[in-house]
Motif scaffolding. Structure first.
Motif, PDB file in Angstrom:
ATOM      1  N   ASN A  26     -21.708 101.691  -5.427  1.00 51.76           N
ATOM      2  CA  ASN A  26     -23.084 101.819  -5.963  1.00 51.76           C
ATOM      3  C   ASN A  26     -23.964 102.747  -5.133  1.00 51.76           C
ATOM      4  N   ALA A  27     -23.330 103.716  -4.462  1.00 50.63           N
ATOM      5  CA  ALA A  27     -24.102 104.681  -3.659  1.00 50.63           C
ATOM      6  C   ALA A  27     -25.123 105.381  -4.554  1.00 50.63           C
ATOM      7  N   LEU A  28     -26.283 105.654  -3.969  1.00 43.79           N
ATOM      8  CA  LEU A  28     -27.400 106.212  -4.738  1.00 43.79           C
ATOM      9  C   LEU A  28     -27.351 107.734  -4.709  1.00 43.79           C
ATOM     10  N   GLY A  64     -25.604 102.663   0.262  1.00 42.41           N
ATOM     11  CA  GLY A  64     -26.432 103.722   0.839  1.00 42.41           C
ATOM     12  C   GLY A  64     -26.638 104.893  -0.083  1.00 42.41           C
ATOM     13  N   ALA A  65     -27.261 105.925   0.468  1.00 38.22           N
ATOM     14  CA  ALA A  65     -27.350 107.188  -0.263  1.00 38.22           C
ATOM     15  C   ALA A  65     -25.917 107.692  -0.469  1.00 38.22           C
ATOM     16  N   ASP A  66     -25.721 108.527  -1.491  1.00 34.19           N
ATOM     17  CA  ASP A  66     -24.374 109.034  -1.772  1.00 34.19           C
ATOM     18  C   ASP A  66     -23.996 110.081  -0.714  1.00 34.19           C
ATOM     19  N   ILE A  67     -23.083 109.688   0.167  1.00 32.66           N
ATOM     20  CA  ILE A  67     -22.728 110.564   1.300  1.00 32.66           C
ATOM     21  C   ILE A  67     -22.039 111.841   0.803  1.00 32.66           C
ATOM     22  N   ALA A  68     -21.274 111.734  -0.279  1.00 35.61           N
ATOM     23  CA  ALA A  68     -20.609 112.936  -0.819  1.00 35.61           C
ATOM     24  C   ALA A  68     -21.662 113.959  -1.249  1.00 35.61           C
ATOM     25  N   GLU A  69     -22.718 113.470  -1.893  1.00 30.56           N
ATOM     26  CA  GLU A  69     -23.785 114.371  -2.335  1.00 30.56           C
ATOM     27  C   GLU A  69     -24.539 114.939  -1.119  1.00 30.56           C
ATOM     28  N   LEU A  70     -24.786 114.078  -0.124  1.00 32.36           N
ATOM     29  CA  LEU A  70     -25.509 114.540   1.081  1.00 32.36           C
ATOM     30  C   LEU A  70     -24.727 115.640   1.799  1.00 32.36           C
ATOM     31  N   SER A  71     -23.382 115.530   1.758  1.00 32.86           N
ATOM     32  CA  SER A  71     -22.549 116.453   2.543  1.00 32.86           C
ATOM     33  C   SER A  71     -22.713 117.909   2.092  1.00 32.86           C
ATOM     34  N   GLY A 105     -23.610  92.025  -1.684  1.00 35.04           N
ATOM     35  CA  GLY A 105     -22.572  92.514  -0.756  1.00 35.04           C
ATOM     36  C   GLY A 105     -23.218  93.493   0.203  1.00 35.04           C
ATOM     37  N   TYR A 106     -22.518  94.611   0.486  1.00 36.75           N
ATOM     38  CA  TYR A 106     -23.069  95.585   1.426  1.00 36.75           C
ATOM     39  C   TYR A 106     -24.427  96.121   0.946  1.00 36.75           C
ATOM     40  N   ALA A 107     -25.420  96.044   1.837  1.00 36.40           N
ATOM     41  CA  ALA A 107     -26.712  96.710   1.600  1.00 36.40           C
ATOM     42  C   ALA A 107     -26.947  97.549   2.847  1.00 36.40           C
ATOM     43  N   GLY A 109     -27.960 101.390   4.769  1.00 36.18           N
ATOM     44  CA  GLY A 109     -28.739 102.618   4.625  1.00 36.18           C
ATOM     45  C   GLY A 109     -29.700 102.503   3.456  1.00 36.18           C
ATOM     46  N   GLY A 110     -29.569 103.430   2.496  1.00 38.59           N
ATOM     47  CA  GLY A 110     -30.419 103.406   1.304  1.00 38.59           C
ATOM     48  C   GLY A 110     -30.321 102.086   0.540  1.00 38.59           C
ATOM     49  N   GLY A 111     -29.224 101.355   0.739  1.00 35.12           N
ATOM     50  CA  GLY A 111     -29.051 100.055   0.075  1.00 35.12           C
ATOM     51  C   GLY A 111     -30.004  99.008   0.639  1.00 35.12           C
ATOM     52  N   PRO A 132     -27.082 102.188   9.052  1.00 30.67           N
ATOM     53  CA  PRO A 132     -26.083 102.895   9.871  1.00 30.67           C
ATOM     54  C   PRO A 132     -26.267 104.410   9.930  1.00 30.67           C
ATOM     55  N   GLU A 133     -27.413 104.916   9.480  1.00 31.25           N
ATOM     56  CA  GLU A 133     -27.587 106.374   9.378  1.00 31.25           C
ATOM     57  C   GLU A 133     -27.284 107.107  10.682  1.00 31.25           C
ATOM     58  N   VAL A 134     -27.735 106.525  11.828  1.00 26.96           N
ATOM     59  CA  VAL A 134     -27.532 107.244  13.107  1.00 26.96           C
ATOM     60  C   VAL A 134     -26.052 107.445  13.426  1.00 26.96           C
ATOM     61  N   PRO A 140     -32.717 107.392   8.578  1.00 25.03           N
ATOM     62  CA  PRO A 140     -32.980 106.910   7.222  1.00 25.03           C
ATOM     63  C   PRO A 140     -33.941 107.874   6.530  1.00 25.03           C
ATOM     64  N   GLY A 141     -33.771 108.029   5.225  1.00 28.96           N
ATOM     65  CA  GLY A 141     -34.643 108.967   4.504  1.00 28.96           C
ATOM     66  C   GLY A 141     -35.439 108.325   3.394  1.00 28.96           C
ATOM     67  N   PHE A 142     -35.195 107.031   3.156  1.00 31.78           N
ATOM     68  CA  PHE A 142     -35.883 106.377   2.035  1.00 31.78           C
ATOM     69  C   PHE A 142     -36.847 105.303   2.559  1.00 31.78           C
TER      70      PHE A 142
HETATM   71  N1  CAA Z   1     -21.646 107.274  -0.506  1.00 27.32           N
HETATM   72  C1  CAA Z   1     -20.624 107.729  -1.258  1.00 27.32           C
HETATM   73  N2  CAA Z   1     -19.458 107.061  -1.402  1.00 27.32           N
HETATM   74  C2  CAA Z   1     -19.337 105.886  -0.732  1.00 27.32           C
HETATM   75  C3  CAA Z   1     -20.374 105.367   0.061  1.00 27.32           C
HETATM   76  C4  CAA Z   1     -21.570 106.106   0.160  1.00 27.32           C
HETATM   77  N3  CAA Z   1     -22.633 105.663   0.857  1.00 27.32           N
HETATM   78  N4  CAA Z   1     -19.947 104.199   0.599  1.00 27.32           N
HETATM   79  C5  CAA Z   1     -18.703 104.005   0.139  1.00 27.32           C
HETATM   80  N5  CAA Z   1     -18.319 105.022  -0.656  1.00 27.32           N
HETATM   81  C6  CAA Z   1     -17.049 105.211  -1.357  1.00 27.32           C
HETATM   82  C7  CAA Z   1     -15.926 105.488  -0.368  1.00 27.32           C
HETATM   83  O1  CAA Z   1     -15.899 106.852  -0.029  1.00 27.32           O
HETATM   84  C8  CAA Z   1     -14.731 105.038  -1.160  1.00 27.32           C
HETATM   85  O2  CAA Z   1     -14.376 106.043  -2.095  1.00 27.32           O
HETATM   86  P1  CAA Z   1     -12.818 106.378  -2.372  1.00 27.32           P
HETATM   87  O3  CAA Z   1     -12.276 105.116  -2.981  1.00 27.32           O
HETATM   88  O4  CAA Z   1     -12.890 107.527  -3.323  1.00 27.32           O
HETATM   89  O5  CAA Z   1     -12.218 106.697  -1.023  1.00 27.32           O
HETATM   90  C9  CAA Z   1     -15.263 103.846  -1.964  1.00 27.32           C
HETATM   91  O6  CAA Z   1     -16.687 103.984  -1.975  1.00 27.32           O
HETATM   92  C10 CAA Z   1     -14.936 102.518  -1.327  1.00 27.32           C
HETATM   93  O7  CAA Z   1     -15.383 102.551   0.007  1.00 27.32           O
HETATM   94  P2  CAA Z   1     -14.450 102.135   1.236  1.00 27.32           P
HETATM   95  O8  CAA Z   1     -13.011 102.417   0.942  1.00 27.32           O
HETATM   96  O9  CAA Z   1     -15.021 102.742   2.487  1.00 27.32           O
HETATM   97  O10 CAA Z   1     -14.665 100.542   1.229  1.00 27.32           O
HETATM   98  P3  CAA Z   1     -14.517  99.545   2.459  1.00 27.32           P
HETATM   99  O11 CAA Z   1     -14.587  98.166   1.861  1.00 27.32           O
HETATM  100  O12 CAA Z   1     -13.347  99.869   3.302  1.00 27.32           O
HETATM  101  O13 CAA Z   1     -15.822  99.786   3.370  1.00 27.32           O
HETATM  102  C11 CAA Z   1     -18.193 100.114   3.718  1.00 27.32           C
HETATM  103  C12 CAA Z   1     -17.084  99.457   2.854  1.00 27.32           C
HETATM  104  C13 CAA Z   1     -18.202  99.457   5.123  1.00 27.32           C
HETATM  105  C14 CAA Z   1     -19.526  99.827   3.030  1.00 27.32           C
HETATM  106  C15 CAA Z   1     -17.937 101.640   3.847  1.00 27.32           C
HETATM  107  O14 CAA Z   1     -17.681 102.159   2.555  1.00 27.32           O
HETATM  108  C16 CAA Z   1     -19.060 102.403   4.467  1.00 27.32           C
HETATM  109  O15 CAA Z   1     -19.254 102.366   5.676  1.00 27.32           O
HETATM  110  N6  CAA Z   1     -19.850 103.137   3.615  1.00 27.32           N
HETATM  111  C17 CAA Z   1     -20.907 103.987   4.078  1.00 27.32           C
HETATM  112  C18 CAA Z   1     -22.136 103.179   4.491  1.00 27.32           C
HETATM  113  C19 CAA Z   1     -23.222 104.103   5.033  1.00 27.32           C
HETATM  114  O16 CAA Z   1     -23.042 104.768   6.050  1.00 27.32           O
HETATM  115  N7  CAA Z   1     -24.400 104.117   4.357  1.00 27.32           N
HETATM  116  C20 CAA Z   1     -25.507 104.957   4.741  1.00 27.32           C
HETATM  117  C21 CAA Z   1     -25.504 106.190   3.909  1.00 27.32           C
HETATM  118  S1  CAA Z   1     -26.666 107.381   4.450  1.00 27.32           S
HETATM  119  C22 CAA Z   1     -28.130 106.856   3.814  1.00 27.32           C
HETATM  120  O17 CAA Z   1     -28.239 105.853   3.122  1.00 27.32           O
HETATM  121  C23 CAA Z   1     -29.271 107.762   4.168  1.00 27.32           C
HETATM  122  C24 CAA Z   1     -30.600 107.399   3.676  1.00 27.32           C
HETATM  123  O18 CAA Z   1     -31.224 106.432   4.071  1.00 27.32           O
HETATM  124  C25 CAA Z   1     -31.283 108.327   2.810  1.00 27.32           C
END
Ligand code: CAA
Length: 262
Positions: A26-28, A64-71, A105-107, A109-111, A132-134, A140-142
């Motif tokens: 559910n990445a944003l 969190g925010a969609d890391i693929a999009e951020l990249s 479940g996981y909330a 960064g952006g979550g 976990p942004e650092v 964090p950006g939101f």
């Molecule tokens: N963005 C994009 N895709 C994400 C994602 C994210 N934030 N978090 C998870 N996914 C994707 C994974 O890449 C994976 O994709 P594939 O199946 O294609 O490989 C899929 O979701 C499942 O994830 P995992 O295999 O990693 O699942 P897991 O159960 O092993 O781990 C997790 C779960 C601990 C939440 C781990 O996915 C994780 O650490 N995610 C990133 C969390 C994060 O760093 N969030 C902050 C983002 S930055 C942000 O939010 C900035 C802001 O404030 C603006």
């Protein structure tokens, strides 16, 4: 509007909004942010919705925010993405109907940032929350750096923001980050029950209480109290206070005016 990344279901006066990108936890991404803004506009205009439950599909609330999009982003794009997320979360915070985050479940960064823009947070005992942004070399950006200290105090907020490790639901409860912790299979029902209780109250009073608390948070006691006095008078002007008080003395349920245009 038809949505791709969120679903909206009705249950009485409650709308359950589910962020639905389970393959990406559910990445944003930008599209989801724009859909959330539109969803809040639709909910705002719908007089038959009195409260909202926000949750995530599958095992995550929002990772969190969609890391693929951020990249892919350069500096100015990242700045725009931050502003878009802040706009979407402000739409939740400023919605006249209360929003309850059901953190399934996981909330991260952006979550966590979107959960903090909600009025109340109920977490599953399995939820994990953090900023976990650092660990990715970013901030964090939101508005996480702004809402987190307001909820848990500066010391705890700085620890969460600087260490970057998630905390479990009991710890989040002890910090005041969530209001309640329930078993995973009870989560959505607990959130709906609270939403139903809110929606049975005077709709204008609910909107005005939310506005008083939010506006007061950014103002001093004197300004916030002056705003509260204006709003208190308004409850009598629109008739809800007279109806609620009459219903109390007549030992009946109040008949609230729900339609803004009646
Ligand atoms: N963005 C994009 N895709 C994400 C994602 C994210 N934030 N978090 C998870 N996914 C994707 C994974 O890449 C994976 O994709 P594939 O199946 O294609 O490989 C899929 O979701 C499942 O994830 P995992 O295999 O990693 O699942 P897991 O159960 O092993 O781990 C997790 C779960 C601990 C939440 C781990 O996915 C994780 O650490 N995610 C990133 C969390 C994060 O760093 N969030 C902050 C983002 S930055 C942000 O939010 C900035 C802001 O404030 C603006």
């Amino acid at each position: 509007m038809t949505f791709k990344n969120i679903t909206i279901e009705r249950d009485g006066l409650t709308a359950v909004v589910t962020i639905n990108r389970p393959d990406a936890l559910n990445a944003l991404n930008g599209e989801t942010m724009r859909e959330l803004i539109h969803a809040m506009m639709e909910i705002e205009e719908d007089d038959d919705i009195g409260a909202v439950v926000l949750t995530g599909a599958g095992k995550a609330f929002v990772a969190g925010a969609d890391i693929a999009e951020l990249s892919e982003m350069g500096g100015m794009e990242a700045r725009e993405a931050s502003k878009l997320g802040q706009k979407a979360f402000a739409a939740i915070e400023n919605l006249s109907k209360p929003v309850i985050a059901a953190i399934n479940g996981y909330a991260l960064g952006g979550g966590l940032e979107i959960a903090m823009a909600c009025d109340v947070r109920i977490a599953s005992s399995k939820a994990k929350m953090g900023q976990p942004e650092v660990t990715l070399g970013l901030t964090p950006g939101f508005a996480g750096t702004q809402r987190l200290p307001r909820l848990v105090g500066f010391g705890r907020a700085k620890e969460l923001l600087l260490v970057g490790k998630p905390i479990d639901a009991p710890t989040a409860l002890s910090y005041g980050l969530v209001n309640r912790v329930v078993e995973p299979d009870e989560l959505v029902d607990a959130a709906k029950e609270m939403a139903g209780a809110i929606a049975s109250n005077g709709p204008a009073a609910i909107a005005l209480v939310k506005a008083c608390v939010n506006k007061g948070a950014g103002a001093g006691l004197e300004t916030g109290s002056a705003y509260e006095a204006e709003v208190f008078g308004l409850c009598f002007g629109i008739g809800d206070a007279h109806e609620g008080i009459a219903a109390f003395f007549e030992k009946r349920d109040p008949a609230w005016k729900r339609k803004k245009k009646d």
